[in-house]
Write an enzyme that holds these catalytic residues in place. Structure first.
Site, PDB file in Angstrom:
ATOM      1  N   THR B 160       4.133   3.971   8.113  1.00 15.74           N
ATOM      2  CA  THR B 160       2.970   4.748   8.540  1.00 15.74           C
ATOM      3  C   THR B 160       2.962   4.792  10.069  1.00 15.74           C
ATOM      4  O   THR B 160       3.169   3.765  10.715  1.00 15.74           O
ATOM      5  CB  THR B 160       1.674   4.092   8.023  1.00 15.74           C
ATOM      6  OG1 THR B 160       1.740   4.049   6.610  1.00 15.74           O
ATOM      7  CG2 THR B 160       0.435   4.864   8.457  1.00 15.74           C
ATOM      8  N   LYS B 181      12.039 -18.108   4.962  1.00 18.09           N
ATOM      9  CA  LYS B 181      11.978 -18.916   6.190  1.00 18.09           C
ATOM     10  C   LYS B 181      13.028 -18.509   7.216  1.00 18.09           C
ATOM     11  O   LYS B 181      13.104 -19.108   8.294  1.00 18.09           O
ATOM     12  CB  LYS B 181      12.132 -20.400   5.841  1.00 18.09           C
ATOM     13  CG  LYS B 181      10.915 -20.932   5.117  1.00 18.09           C
ATOM     14  CD  LYS B 181      11.010 -22.419   4.895  1.00 18.09           C
ATOM     15  CE  LYS B 181       9.770 -22.900   4.137  1.00 18.09           C
ATOM     16  NZ  LYS B 181      10.094 -23.972   3.200  1.00 18.09           N
ATOM     17  N   GLU B 245      -4.681  -7.003   6.319  1.00 25.50           N
ATOM     18  CA  GLU B 245      -4.426  -5.629   5.891  1.00 25.50           C
ATOM     19  C   GLU B 245      -5.127  -5.348   4.567  1.00 25.50           C
ATOM     20  O   GLU B 245      -5.791  -4.334   4.400  1.00 25.50           O
ATOM     21  CB  GLU B 245      -2.916  -5.394   5.753  1.00 25.50           C
ATOM     22  CG  GLU B 245      -2.592  -3.978   5.289  1.00 25.50           C
ATOM     23  CD  GLU B 245      -1.111  -3.739   5.036  1.00 25.50           C
ATOM     24  OE1 GLU B 245      -0.374  -4.735   4.902  1.00 25.50           O
ATOM     25  OE2 GLU B 245      -0.717  -2.568   4.980  1.00 25.50           O
ATOM     26  N   GLY B 343     -13.401  23.357 -13.015  1.00 23.88           N
ATOM     27  CA  GLY B 343     -12.251  24.051 -12.434  1.00 23.88           C
ATOM     28  C   GLY B 343     -12.269  24.032 -10.913  1.00 23.88           C
ATOM     29  O   GLY B 343     -11.231  23.914 -10.261  1.00 23.88           O
ATOM     30  N   ALA B 366       0.755  -2.467   0.700  1.00 21.41           N
ATOM     31  CA  ALA B 366       0.301  -3.825   1.033  1.00 21.41           C
ATOM     32  C   ALA B 366       0.167  -4.715  -0.195  1.00 21.41           C
ATOM     33  O   ALA B 366      -0.779  -5.473  -0.325  1.00 21.41           O
ATOM     34  CB  ALA B 366      -1.032  -3.772   1.787  1.00 21.41           C
ATOM     35  N   GLY B 367       1.129  -4.615  -1.095  1.00 21.95           N
ATOM     36  CA  GLY B 367       1.089  -5.422  -2.318  1.00 21.95           C
ATOM     37  C   GLY B 367       0.655  -4.554  -3.476  1.00 21.95           C
ATOM     38  O   GLY B 367      -0.466  -4.061  -3.486  1.00 21.95           O
TER      39      GLY B 367
HETATM   40  C1  LIG Z   1       2.257   6.140   2.131  1.00 19.17           C
HETATM   41  C2  LIG Z   1       2.832   4.788   2.299  1.00 19.17           C
HETATM   42  C3  LIG Z   1       2.676   4.122   3.499  1.00 19.17           C
HETATM   43  C4  LIG Z   1       3.244   2.870   3.688  1.00 19.17           C
HETATM   44  N1  LIG Z   1       3.149   2.281   4.923  1.00 19.17           N
HETATM   45  C5  LIG Z   1       3.873   1.147   5.161  1.00 19.17           C
HETATM   46  C6  LIG Z   1       3.944   0.614   6.479  1.00 19.17           C
HETATM   47  O1  LIG Z   1       3.328   1.129   7.414  1.00 19.17           O
HETATM   48  N2  LIG Z   1       4.703  -0.477   6.682  1.00 19.17           N
HETATM   49  C7  LIG Z   1       5.408  -1.088   5.667  1.00 19.17           C
HETATM   50  O2  LIG Z   1       6.070  -2.072   5.928  1.00 19.17           O
HETATM   51  N3  LIG Z   1       5.334  -0.605   4.402  1.00 19.17           N
HETATM   52  C8  LIG Z   1       4.597   0.505   4.136  1.00 19.17           C
HETATM   53  N4  LIG Z   1       4.565   1.013   2.853  1.00 19.17           N
HETATM   54  C9  LIG Z   1       5.300   0.344   1.809  1.00 19.17           C
HETATM   55  C10 LIG Z   1       4.477  -0.335   0.744  1.00 19.17           C
HETATM   56  O3  LIG Z   1       3.883  -1.483   1.233  1.00 19.17           O
HETATM   57  C11 LIG Z   1       5.385  -0.562  -0.444  1.00 19.17           C
HETATM   58  O4  LIG Z   1       5.557   0.686  -1.063  1.00 19.17           O
HETATM   59  C12 LIG Z   1       4.875  -1.583  -1.411  1.00 19.17           C
HETATM   60  O5  LIG Z   1       4.912  -2.845  -0.846  1.00 19.17           O
HETATM   61  C13 LIG Z   1       5.649  -1.587  -2.732  1.00 19.17           C
HETATM   62  O6  LIG Z   1       7.030  -1.625  -2.555  1.00 19.17           O
HETATM   63  P1  LIG Z   1       7.984  -0.539  -3.287  1.00 19.17           P
HETATM   64  O7  LIG Z   1       7.392   0.771  -3.058  1.00 19.17           O
HETATM   65  O8  LIG Z   1       9.352  -0.782  -2.827  1.00 19.17           O
HETATM   66  O9  LIG Z   1       7.853  -0.870  -4.816  1.00 19.17           O
HETATM   67  P2  LIG Z   1       8.691  -1.975  -5.688  1.00 19.17           P
HETATM   68  O10 LIG Z   1       8.501  -3.323  -5.083  1.00 19.17           O
HETATM   69  O11 LIG Z   1      10.070  -1.504  -5.892  1.00 19.17           O
HETATM   70  O12 LIG Z   1       7.898  -1.897  -7.036  1.00 19.17           O
HETATM   71  C14 LIG Z   1       8.172  -0.961  -8.094  1.00 19.17           C
HETATM   72  C15 LIG Z   1       7.304  -1.341  -9.283  1.00 19.17           C
HETATM   73  O13 LIG Z   1       7.673  -2.635  -9.770  1.00 19.17           O
HETATM   74  C16 LIG Z   1       6.565  -3.492  -9.818  1.00 19.17           C
HETATM   75  N5  LIG Z   1       6.928  -4.852  -9.486  1.00 19.17           N
HETATM   76  C17 LIG Z   1       7.679  -5.285  -8.451  1.00 19.17           C
HETATM   77  N6  LIG Z   1       7.771  -6.619  -8.467  1.00 19.17           N
HETATM   78  C18 LIG Z   1       7.041  -7.050  -9.517  1.00 19.17           C
HETATM   79  C19 LIG Z   1       6.733  -8.336 -10.072  1.00 19.17           C
HETATM   80  N7  LIG Z   1       7.167  -9.455  -9.499  1.00 19.17           N
HETATM   81  N8  LIG Z   1       5.946  -8.392 -11.162  1.00 19.17           N
HETATM   82  C20 LIG Z   1       5.481  -7.258 -11.727  1.00 19.17           C
HETATM   83  N9  LIG Z   1       5.745  -6.028 -11.266  1.00 19.17           N
HETATM   84  C21 LIG Z   1       6.505  -5.924 -10.170  1.00 19.17           C
HETATM   85  C22 LIG Z   1       5.621  -2.924  -8.772  1.00 19.17           C
HETATM   86  O14 LIG Z   1       4.281  -3.333  -9.003  1.00 19.17           O
HETATM   87  C23 LIG Z   1       5.832  -1.436  -8.944  1.00 19.17           C
HETATM   88  O15 LIG Z   1       5.056  -0.956 -10.016  1.00 19.17           O
HETATM   89  C24 LIG Z   1       3.960   2.245   2.633  1.00 19.17           C
HETATM   90  C25 LIG Z   1       4.078   2.906   1.412  1.00 19.17           C
HETATM   91  C26 LIG Z   1       3.552   4.160   1.245  1.00 19.17           C
HETATM   92  C27 LIG Z   1       3.748   4.837  -0.062  1.00 19.17           C
END
Ligand SMILES: Cc1cc2nc3c(=O)[nH]c(=O)nc-3n(C[C@H](O)[C@H](O)[C@H](O)COP(=O)(O)OP(=O)(O)OC[C@H]3O[C@@H](n4cnc5c(N)ncnc54)[C@H](O)[C@@H]3O)c2cc1C
Lengths: 251, 388
Positions: B160, B181, B245, B343, B366-367
């Protein structure tokens, strides 16, 4: 030198919606009239140029105590208020008396500023009335102010000319909307606003009798009816024809 | 227990609400269509001191508490400010600046905070990578020490403010063998050699915020730009910031719940079918009540999480519960708002469809909801899931 600014609390006009041609005032927050904000900005600029204190004065319903924070956040140093829920829709002569009494409590006044008219009724009377009550000189339609020791040089924006006058202080000036662009309060100013002093008086303290007949009663306020018509045209010529037929333009 | 805002908080709320309603909301259709961060708005933010909200006053900020910050974000979105622009603004004010506020040394603070606080510089936060999302401790981006500087290599994803940022807080592995770590955090200026903005990303919503990749190709970062010690990037900097955050940016979606309710209640009063305003129909009324409940609960959870943090205690449970609830409520609320509009709700002009497009991110960024749900399960049961 104290610079006094009179401000009137009104509903935020930008948030008033129209339903069935009636203004909907429910939930519309109060604010100050827009020219009053220009007057405050003028005061702040005078203070920045020459020092002094900016004091806001106002009379209104209890909500005013909140509304005034907007002026304090914008940079006013202090507020003198008359609060009373009876003060809704009061008439200009009553406002003038109340505010004049407030002004009498403030010492060392240099300039008393008003907007040319309030944001709701725009009677334009309160400034001149107060000048009369206090026996002070008054200049209207002000579009520029220059401080000169114990006087000010004031430019008046008249219909087809500008007039420049000098006036001895203290004086009452009513200013035009285009004199400046009011600042938006910054977060740091907002944080300071709550701690700024407020003098609050009640109508009895002023010794004024608010008679019912001094109120303005609104009989009706209707928005003009919008006649909407949709006409589809294919090109510029058809558009011109349609506008001619509708009487929007003439040959 | 008093649930009302203090005078000061109320005034911040009202000022932001009024500004957003009068100057921002009327231009949200345009912002949504242009898909650019509105610089004209940023210029106003600079004037109003909205760029350094939680940066201490001595570095040019406003020194707000977390609750005050949340109140401002909530007020803006409630008045109809678009989630995208709020997200870009919020990212700058939180994850783009707070790592330096909380973990920077005096020199780093003096050098960077005033520029971030004035809005001259825009900040961003680079944790996520193309192949590293939820498992953020295992970043693949590397930082190799070479004398008085580090050399960064790797690509960051979904950043972002990426296209507009002047400064990035970047997480990279200084020692891959040590996992979480072995991650360190760095302050990286856009002009450092080897830093570049990668692909701009085309998104479903949040159009007022621009998102891109950030690429580090032998990027040179002076040692004095490392935050805290080597290996403390994830465990200390990241951990501290992510909790903030979760707590703060979610307030934007809380406000949006209020906006959805307001638009829907107004529409239902105006729209007449079968000779009655549709607000008189029980099914519409029930939907509105649930939308308002979602808004109120989310706001109360926000107050709880933020005040706990402001009192100096950690509140991982409060922040996480707040985010999970608001994420789910956002999906319901946006969908119901469109339903009430019929609509017209699907038409951009009526503005509620944007809420639906913008709602999903709060369950992912953010998680993700799943990851956070597991975190809550651990905290409240003191057990771990069978898998993961
Ligand atoms: C519009 C936008 C803005 C963003 N801005 C930033 C930013 O400024 N800085 C930054 O660093 N990041 C940013 N992000 C990233 C964001 O934080 C991540 O998309 C997010 O952390 C999830 O990671 P991923 O998309 O790789 O999904 P993945 O981790 O690949 O997850 C895919 C799916 O698997 C599930 N999953 C993964 N692990 C587990 C588990 N252990 N148990 C159960 N289910 C699981 C997830 O819940 C999800 O449904 C942004 C994302 C978007 C879309």
């Amino acid at each position: 030198m104290n610079i006094v600014v009179a401000m009137k609390q009104i509903p935020d006009l930008q948030q008033v919606r129209i339903r069935n041609r009636q203004p909907v005032l429910d939930g519309v927050p109060m604010t100050f009239g827009s020219i009053d904000k220009n007057a405050l900005e003028t005061a702040l600029q005078l203070k920045e140029a020459a020092g002094g204190n900016v004091i806001v004065i106002s009379a209104g319903t209890e909500e005013l105590e909140d509304t005034v924070k907007e002026a304090l956040a914008a940079g006013a140093d202090e507020a003198y208020l008359v609060l009373d829920d009876e003060l809704e829709n009061i008439e200009s002569s009553v406002s003038a008396h109340l505010l004049a009494e407030l002004i009498k409590q403030i010492e060392n006044i240099g300039i008393i500023l008003f907007g040319e008219g309030s944001g709701d009724n725009y009677s334009g009377q309160v400034g001149p009335r107060i000048a009369e009550i206090l026996g002070l000189p008054e200049v209207g339609y002000v579009c520029d102010i220059e401080l000169e020791d114990s006087r000010v040089k004031v430019t008046r924006s008249l219909e087809d000319c500008e007039e420049i006058v000098r006036v001895n202080l203290p004086a009452v000036l009513t200013i035009m909307a285009d004199i400046n662009e009011p600042r938006i309060p910054s977060v740091t100013q907002i944080l300071k606003a709550g701690k700024k002093p407020k003098q609050i008086l009640e109508v009895e303290d002023i010794g004024l009798d608010l008679k019912g007949d001094k109120k303005i009663i609104t009989l009706s306020s209707l928005a003009p009816e919008n006649k909407r018509k949709q006409i589809t045209v294919k090109n510029g010529e058809e558009l011109v024809d349609a506008l001619l037929t509708e009487g929007v333009i003439r040959r | 227990m008093d649930f009302s805002l203090s005078d000061q908080e109320q005034m911040l709320h009202d000022t932001v609400y009024k500004f957003a309603k009068n100057e921002w909301e009327p231009r949200t259709l345009e912002i949504d269509k242009e898909e650019r961060f509105p610089m004209w708005l940023w210029d106003k933010f600079k004037e109003m001191g909205w760029c350094g909200l939680m940066i201490p006053e001595e570095y040019g900020g406003a020194g707000l508490s977390l609750l005050e910050l949340c109140t401002m974000f909530e007020a803006a979105a409630h008045a109809g400010a678009d989630i995208g622009t709020c997200l870009a603004w919020g990212t700058h004010c939180t994850i783009g600046s707070l790592p330096i506020v909380f973990c920077g040394n005096e020199e780093q603070k003096k050098k960077y905070l005033p520029r971030l606080a004035s809005g001259e510089w825009i900040g961003c936060f680079c944790l996520t990578e193309p192949n590293v999302g939820s498992d953020a401790a295992h970043v693949q981006c590397t930082a190799t020490r070479k004398g008085d500087h580090y050399v960064l290599n790797g690509t960051k994803m979904f950043i972002t403010n990426g296209p507009n940022a002047d400064l990035a807080v970047v997480f990279a592995a200084t020692d891959k063998s040590r996992g979480a770590k072995g991650v360190s955090a760095f302050i990286v200026e856009r002009t450092f050699p080897g830093y570049s903005v990668g692909k701009r990303l085309d998104k479903i919503g949040m159009h007022g915020s621009e998102t891109s990749e950030i690429i580090f190709d032998n990027c040179i970062v002076p040692v004095e730009n490392r935050l805290l010690e080597e290996g403390e990037g994830f465990t200390k900097v990241g951990a501290k910031i992510l909790e903030y955050e979760r707590n703060s940016l979610v307030a934007i979606w809380t406000g949006n719940l209020g906006y959805n309710f307001d638009l829907s209640a107004n529409y239902a009063k105006q729209r007449t079918q079968f000779d009655y305003p549709i607000i008189r129909f029980p099914q519409i009324r029930e939907r509105l009540v649930h939308m308002k409940l979602d808004y109120d609960i989310s706001k109360l959870l926000m107050y709880r999480a933020a005040s706990k943090k402001d009192s100096g205690k950690d509140g991982p449970l409060e922040a996480t519960e707040y985010k999970i609830f608001t994420g789910q409520a956002s999906q319901r609320s946006a969908s119901e708002a469109i339903q009430i509009h019929g609509g017209y709700g699907l038409m951009r002009e009526y503005k509620v469809e944007r809420s639906l497009r913008d709602a999903k991110l709060v369950q992912i960024g953010a998680g993700t909801e799943q990851v956070l749900t597991e975190l809550v399960a651990r905290l409240i049961t003191d057990t771990r899931s069978l898998i993961g």
